[in-house]
Motif scaffolding. Structure first.
Motif, short mmCIF file in Angstrom:
data_model
loop_
_atom_site.label_atom_id
_atom_site.label_comp_id
_atom_site.label_asym_id
_atom_site.label_seq_id
_atom_site.Cartn_x
_atom_site.Cartn_y
_atom_site.Cartn_z
N UNK A 190 1.05 -1.16 -0.05
CA UNK A 190 0.13 0.08 0.03
C UNK A 190 0.86 1.29 0.01
N UNK A 191 1.91 1.12 0.80
CA UNK A 191 2.93 2.26 0.66
C UNK A 191 3.58 2.53 -0.58
N UNK A 192 3.97 1.62 -1.25
CA UNK A 192 4.33 1.62 -2.50
C UNK A 192 3.64 2.14 -3.49
N UNK A 193 2.38 1.78 -3.42
CA UNK A 193 1.29 2.35 -4.41
C UNK A 193 1.28 3.87 -4.29
N UNK A 194 1.17 4.49 -3.05
CA UNK A 194 0.91 5.59 -2.68
C UNK A 194 1.87 6.34 -3.01
N UNK A 195 3.26 6.18 -2.41
CA UNK A 195 4.46 6.84 -2.74
C UNK A 195 4.84 6.99 -4.10
N UNK A 196 4.59 5.89 -5.04
CA UNK A 196 5.01 5.94 -6.43
C UNK A 196 4.17 6.99 -7.11
N UNK A 197 2.54 7.10 -6.71
CA UNK A 197 1.83 8.27 -7.10
C UNK A 197 2.35 9.61 -6.85
N UNK A 212 1.30 -17.01 -10.79
CA UNK A 212 1.42 -17.59 -11.98
C UNK A 212 0.70 -18.87 -11.97
N UNK A 213 0.63 -19.59 -10.86
CA UNK A 213 -0.15 -20.99 -10.88
C UNK A 213 -1.58 -20.81 -11.15
N UNK A 214 -1.82 -19.88 -10.84
CA UNK A 214 -3.45 -19.60 -11.07
C UNK A 214 -3.61 -18.76 -12.38
N UNK A 215 -2.43 -18.26 -13.05
CA UNK A 215 -2.63 -17.43 -14.22
C UNK A 215 -3.55 -16.18 -14.06
N UNK A 216 -2.91 -15.46 -13.05
CA UNK A 216 -3.90 -14.14 -13.04
C UNK A 216 -3.09 -13.30 -12.18
N UNK A 217 -3.50 -11.94 -12.21
CA UNK A 217 -2.79 -10.82 -11.38
C UNK A 217 -3.86 -10.51 -10.29
N UNK A 218 -3.30 -10.23 -9.15
CA UNK A 218 -4.21 -10.06 -7.94
C UNK A 218 -3.96 -8.53 -7.23
N UNK A 219 -4.81 -7.82 -7.34
CA UNK A 219 -4.75 -6.38 -6.79
C UNK A 219 -4.39 -6.55 -5.40
N UNK A 220 -3.41 -5.80 -4.96
CA UNK A 220 -2.87 -5.84 -3.47
C UNK A 220 -3.01 -4.72 -2.68
N UNK A 221 -3.06 -3.49 -3.69
CA UNK A 221 -3.16 -2.22 -3.07
C UNK A 221 -3.58 -1.29 -4.06
N UNK A 222 -4.16 0.00 -3.78
CA UNK A 222 -4.52 0.88 -4.83
C UNK A 222 -4.35 2.24 -3.87
N UNK A 223 -4.27 3.34 -4.83
CA UNK A 223 -4.20 4.81 -4.04
C UNK A 223 -5.12 5.75 -4.80
N UNK A 224 -5.99 6.48 -4.41
CA UNK A 224 -6.79 7.32 -4.90
C UNK A 224 -7.81 6.77 -5.63
N UNK A 225 -8.29 5.55 -5.58
CA UNK A 225 -9.26 4.78 -6.24
C UNK A 225 -10.37 4.37 -5.23
N UNK A 226 -11.61 4.73 -5.34
CA UNK A 226 -12.83 4.52 -4.46
C UNK A 226 -13.05 2.91 -5.00
N UNK A 227 -13.29 2.03 -4.09
CA UNK A 227 -13.56 0.59 -4.25
C UNK A 227 -14.25 -0.03 -3.09
N UNK A 228 -14.91 -1.02 -3.23
CA UNK A 228 -15.59 -1.85 -2.24
C UNK A 228 -14.80 -2.86 -1.87
N UNK A 229 -14.93 -3.54 -0.64
CA UNK A 229 -14.31 -4.63 -0.36
C UNK A 229 -13.96 -5.67 -1.42
N UNK A 230 -15.01 -6.29 -2.08
CA UNK A 230 -14.89 -7.13 -2.96
C UNK A 230 -13.99 -7.01 -3.96
#
Length: 908
Positions: A190-197, A212-230
């Motif tokens: 979360x700090x990385x996402x905020x400080x990079x911005x 990679x085993x699930x062949x997906x990217x999973x969002x772990x942090x965001x900054x300045x984006x309104x979102x719900x828990x899901x």
């Protein structure tokens, strides 16, 4: 998108007054002063500075003064360089200066280029006074003022670069300080996402980790984006062949845009609000592990090169910090996991009970996952059987315990977890059974944790949060799996303990049943005891038995004292009896979970409990490969008989079958023996000559009515009266046969011989020849002259008869004159005589009288003597009756051996 050169940007874009800060405003005023000085020195009509745009195809007005040095707004003026080759030549450094006529501005003007860091970035244009030619005449002097302006711009650019570098260094320091103090990987991300911005003046960013085993990217942090828990941990399909991925894996940033043709690129853009931005790779040991997406600053289409370099530098620091935090978290979680597993192991060891250990498993997985409900299945007989459900209502718990999921029915998600032995998150339970579970218990997302023991799945723990989709991290799932593996061993041990305990209890029940049934020989009493024992079982309400009698009839028993005898199965009208006959005609048990009972059922305990349905278990009674009956156990309707209950009931049926077979055999033998008994317990005349005769016979127990005790009275050819009493070893049919043999051998030899001793010797020799070695007979044989009262006798090891004398009041014993018959041939038996006077009483008896017990005290010969004295003067019948009564009373009404009495009294 191409990054802009920072030097050019600082000398051009940064100088716009509309976008300038305090430093840029100072440069603007400096340039205006230079222009004012040129106007004043060269007596010009005005001067302006134009700057090239980023693509170097348009000159835009930047600052301008009039002939008095006053500011003139020319921000909206511009010239297309492509339209004027001479202007383009000067911007390319091919022309040193241009006159007004050459630039198209008319006579009296001139222009010279502005060069910053050896790069032409614009031009300085001068205008003559009206009608004059000062500008054209002073081109060389204009170049001096252009140099001053260029120097000022170069100095401003240097200052801007210094400030930018200082900003970058400060940003990297702040990033390093902030993320180095954070130990939680999620906090670092979360700090990385905020400080990079913030470092590049952006207002939005997101950070994804690659699974990679699930062949997906999973969002772990965001900054300045309104979102719900899901949406916080939303995923994006990861395509390793995508151009964006290829660029990132080459250790280079990749631009993202909402209108990109590449799906991954567009979805990354959507994560920052559908804006243009830059995807920055985070590398661990040269391997792409995460992607940071940063939106372009508001109003900009791309990033400056130095900002790109800053983002890459932050990403390099962040990757190390994230890896370190992950290692720390792994160690911390390992300690936490160890502590949790240790606590689980302690809790599991606290109780050997299977139910207690299942509760520990469910509670531990609920604690680790944060879910409020957990059910545990155990694998039994090819099914996953519901054993325990925590966090649910009592009704749901009862329904869960009745749940059975077939392992071979279909490849459902839960069954797949059992077969693969891997924890599985079930989003949409598949298949009819899983669908029923999901609908019944409102399951949205469930974690299924297999319980693995020695590489084999022995159970499954399924946890969920009713009506919600709980997000679970990989580590949480791993800890839950570790608990499952640890719990499996404890559960197996508990199951073994439970099985051992159940087997011990079953053996105890079987021992008790065998003891009770073994003490009964009568069929009806045996059935009563069988019902009493079966109905003590906790799952049984009532019981019934149908037995094929050896005479072909059916004996039907529906509880203690409730029996009937039928000629055939057609007489069975109760629904339970009709179903039970299926087992009567087969070799296997029959189970029905719901059998409707009529209002007037044959089973009153169901009526008393208000139950109108029964669960039925019918067990065939088999002996020597043949079914001769059926034992039926009835439980409340809907009851499902467990494996342990089926095993116990089957064992009881086996014990009952042996006991009932024994009872039938005994009944047949008894009837045969009774036929013999009627022959060797003759009708004794009440009087012969001067003598009264009386007799008594009593079996020790009902099941031993046919014993070896006998007596006989018969006349001999010489006119005397033979008095015989004896006791053959053994009971039942064998004893009856040997008794008959001894009796008739005695009669036969008595017909030929005159002396009692001779008769007994002959009987002994015959018995030694014809009967088994373990059989013997004690016998008293006397020949009575009914006229004189003289008794000649021989006693072969029998209880000595008692002779009471009226004259003296004393009781005399007629002792043994030889050993028991049947041991050794050729024995000698002495003959004695005794005189029976008028009023005297002769009492002959078997050892069942003297051995009547009250605890350790025997009735003994003394008890017989006392009874004879008490009955002195009474009839022979009264004497016999009193002796039998006193012996029975002494034994508390229950004799341990047969009683035989023969009494002779001489009248007078």
């Amino acid at each position: 998108m191409k990054a802009t050169d920072p030097k050019e940007t600082e000398a051009t874009q940064a100088q716009s007054p509309a976008r300038a800060g305090e430093a840029d405003r100072e440069l603007y005023e400096r340039l205006r002063a230079i222009l004012a000085g040129a106007v004043d020195t060269l007596k010009l009509g005005g001067a302006s500075i134009y700057l090239l745009n980023e693509t170097r195809d348009v000159l835009s007005g930047h600052v301008s003064v009039d002939s008095h040095g006053q500011e003139v707004d020319i921000a909206g003026s511009s010239r297309q360089i492509e339209a004027d080759s001479r202007l383009a030549g000067m911007m390319a450094g091919q022309v040193a200066s241009l006159t007004g006529e050459q630039t198209g501005e008319g006579k009296g003007t001139a222009a010279v280029p502005l060069t910053v860091n050896d790069r032409i970035v614009g031009l300085l244009s001068a205008r003559s006074q009206e009608g004059g030619s000062e500008a054209e005449e002073n081109v060389d002097r204009l170049k001096l003022f252009a140099s001053q302006a260029a120097f000022a711009m170069e100095a401003a650019a240097a200052a801007s670069r210094w400030k930018q570098e200082a900003h970058h260094e400060r940003t990297l320091f702040e990033v390093s300080r902030a993320i180095s103090s954070a130990l939680d990987p999620l906090q670092v991300q979360r700090l990385v996402a905020e400080l990079m911005a913030r470092g590049v003046r952006s207002d939005r960013s997101a950070l994804y980790v690659i699974e990679r085993d699930l062949e997906q990217l999973r969002r772990r942090a965001s900054f300045g984006v309104e979102e719900d828990v899901s949406a916080r941990y939303a995923t994006i399909p990861f395509d390793e062949k995508a151009p964006t991925v290829h660029t990132l894996e080459s250790h280079r940033p990749a631009p993202v845009a909402p209108d990109s043709r590449e799906r991954l690129n567009r979805e990354l853009s959507e994560s920052i609000g559908g804006r243009r931005g830059l995807a920055v790779p985070l590398l661990s040991k040269g391997y792409l592990t995460a992607i940071a997406v940063v939106a372009c600053p508001e109003g900009a289409k791309d990033f400056r090169q130095d900002d790109v370099e800053l983002l890459m530098a932050i990403a390099a620091q962040a990757a190390v910090s994230i890896e370190n935090a992950s290692l720390y978290d792994a160690q911390n979680r390992a300690v936490t996991e160890f502590a949790a597993l240790y606590a689980v192991s302690q809790a599991l060891a606290a109780s050997p009970s299977l139910n207690d250990r299942l509760q520990v498993v469910a509670q531990s997985i609920m604690a680790v996952t944060g879910m409020s409900r957990c059910g545990v299945f155990l694998i039994e007989d090819g099914q996953a059987r519901g054993y325990l459900l925590l966090g649910a209502s009592p009704e749901e718990e009862e329904q869960f315990r009745r749940l059975r999921l077939g392992l071979s029915e279909r490849e459902t998600a839960m069954m797949q977890a059992i077969k693969t032995g891997k924890p599985t998150i079930i989003e949409q339970p598949a298949g009819r059974k899983d669908g029923y579970v999901a609908e019944k218990w409102r399951i949205q997302r469930m974690l299924a944790v297999p319980l693995i023991y020695e590489g084999r799945t022995v159970g499954l723990a399924a946890a969920d949060e009713p009506g919600k989709k709980v997000v679970l991290g990989e580590k949480v799932i791993q800890v839950a799996a570790a608990i499952g593996e640890q719990a499996a061993l404890a559960i197996q041990n508990a199951r073994l303990f439970e099985q051992t305990r159940q087997h011990a209890e079953e053996l105890g029940v079987l021992w008790e049943v065998a003891q009770v049934l073994g003490a009964e020989m009568e069929m009806e009493d045996l059935l009563d005891k069988l019902h009493e024992q079966i109905e003590l079982l906790p799952f049984v309400v009532a019981s019934s038995a149908i037995v094929r009698h050896w005479d072909g009839s059916l004996l039907v028993s529906r509880g203690a004292g409730r029996r009937s005898r039928l000629k055939s199965e057609r007489g069975l009208t109760d629904p339970c009896d009709r179903i039970s006959t299926q087992a009567l005609n087969s070799e296997t048990h029959v189970v029905e979970r719901e059998v409707p009972l009529p209002p007037r059922s044959e089973f009153p305990r169901f009526r008393e409990a208000g139950l109108d349905q029964a669960a039925l278990l019918a067990l065939p009674l088999r002996q020597r490969g043949e079914t001769f009956g059926v034992l039926t156990l009835l439980a409340p309707g809907g009851h499902e008989f467990s494996t342990a209950e089926l095993r116990l009931a089957g064992s009881i049926a086996s014990v009952a079958a042996a006991a009932l077979t024994r009872a039938q055999i005994f009944e047949r033998e008894r009837r045969i023996a009774e036929t013999f008994q009627r022959t060797f317990l003759p009708q004794v005349p009440e009087q012969v000559g001067e003598f009264e005769l009386a007799h008594q016979y009593a079996a020790a127990l009902d099941e031993a009515r046919v014993g070896g005790d006998f007596y006989d009275v018969f006349p001999t050819p010489d006119g005397r009266l033979a008095l015989v009493i004896g006791d053959v070893s053994g009971k039942g049919l064998n004893a009856a046969v040997h008794t008959a043999m001894a009796k008739y051998l005695l009669r036969g030899f008595a017909h030929c011989a005159a002396e009692p001793g001779t008769v007994l010797r002959q009987v002994n020799d015959a018995l030694c020849f014809y009967v088994p070695d373990n059989m013997f007979v004690t016998l008293f044989f006397g020949l009575l002259d009914t006229s004189s009262g003289l008794l000649y006798y021989a006693n072969a090891g029998h209880e000595p008869p008692l002779l009471w004398s009226r004259k003296t009041g004393r009781v005399r014993s007629l002792a043994s004159t030889g050993r028991a018959l049947g041991f050794v041939p050729g024995g000698e038996f002495l003959c004695e005589e005794a005189a029976i006077e008028p009023g005297d009483i002769l009492v002959m008896y078997t050892d069942g009288v003297t051995e009547a017990r009250n605890g350790g005290a025997l009735f003994d010969v003394s008890g017989v003597r006392d009874a004879v004295r008490a009955a002195a003067g009474e009839s022979a019948a009264r004497v016999a009756e009193l002796i039998e009564t006193r012996a029975r009373e002494h034994a508390g009404g229950r004799l341990t051996d047969d009683i035989a009495l023969l009494v002779a009294r001489r009248r007078g």
